[in-house]
Design a protein around this motif. Sequence first.
Motif: not given
Length: 231
Positions: A81-85
């Motif tokens: 899972n890739l989060p936003a900043p």
Amino acid sequence: MNTAPPSTLPAPTAATHLAIEPSILYFGTPVVLLSTENQDGSFNLAPISSAWALGKTVVIGLGHEGQTAYNLGSRPGLVINLPAPLQWPAVERLAPLTGRNPVPSGKPKDCRFEPDKFAAAGLTSEPSHLVRPPRVAGFPIQLEARAERVRPDASGEFVIVEALVRKVHADSRIVIPGTGHIDPAAWSPLIYNFRHYFGLGPELGHSYRTQTPRDTEGPAAEPARTHTTTT
């Protein structure tokens, strides 16, 4: 690689380098949260700062004592899972937690066991399509994958995982309409830079291999600020 015009480059200067021994070498890597399956059928969620993609394979570095490495040794399904900043606070809430009980001796002294990582981070889950571990709801990119190879690294302190991505989920706001391409002007990964969190700055140029070319002669566009909440 398409680079900035020579007139915009800084003037050459005489650099003085120092020989140093930093405690870590996280020189700017993306942050991911890995969801894996525990032995009892529940799920673990762990922040990882060592991950990179090679084609459809994502190579991941893990501490050998952690619950994630333990899970992937026998239950290979996972979600990257890739989060936003701006979702970094949720990532940081996971940092002092472990899914191992008792807490491994190699963990920091303030690390504590937490059986429900999703709740502790203020995150919610949503079902995956091809693997048992769930995705993190609200994260812009979610990669369902299978760990095809799990092995020790050269130092013996870490585990290297080669995970083959089987399905990609992307928020519609960061996908170029009518294509399967992520819009690099709309997507900014969360970057772990020597244990500090950063997003990307303005675009400087693009590779000659890009499939989403854009006129970059004028001012570069800021990446869109998607997902302003952490839940």
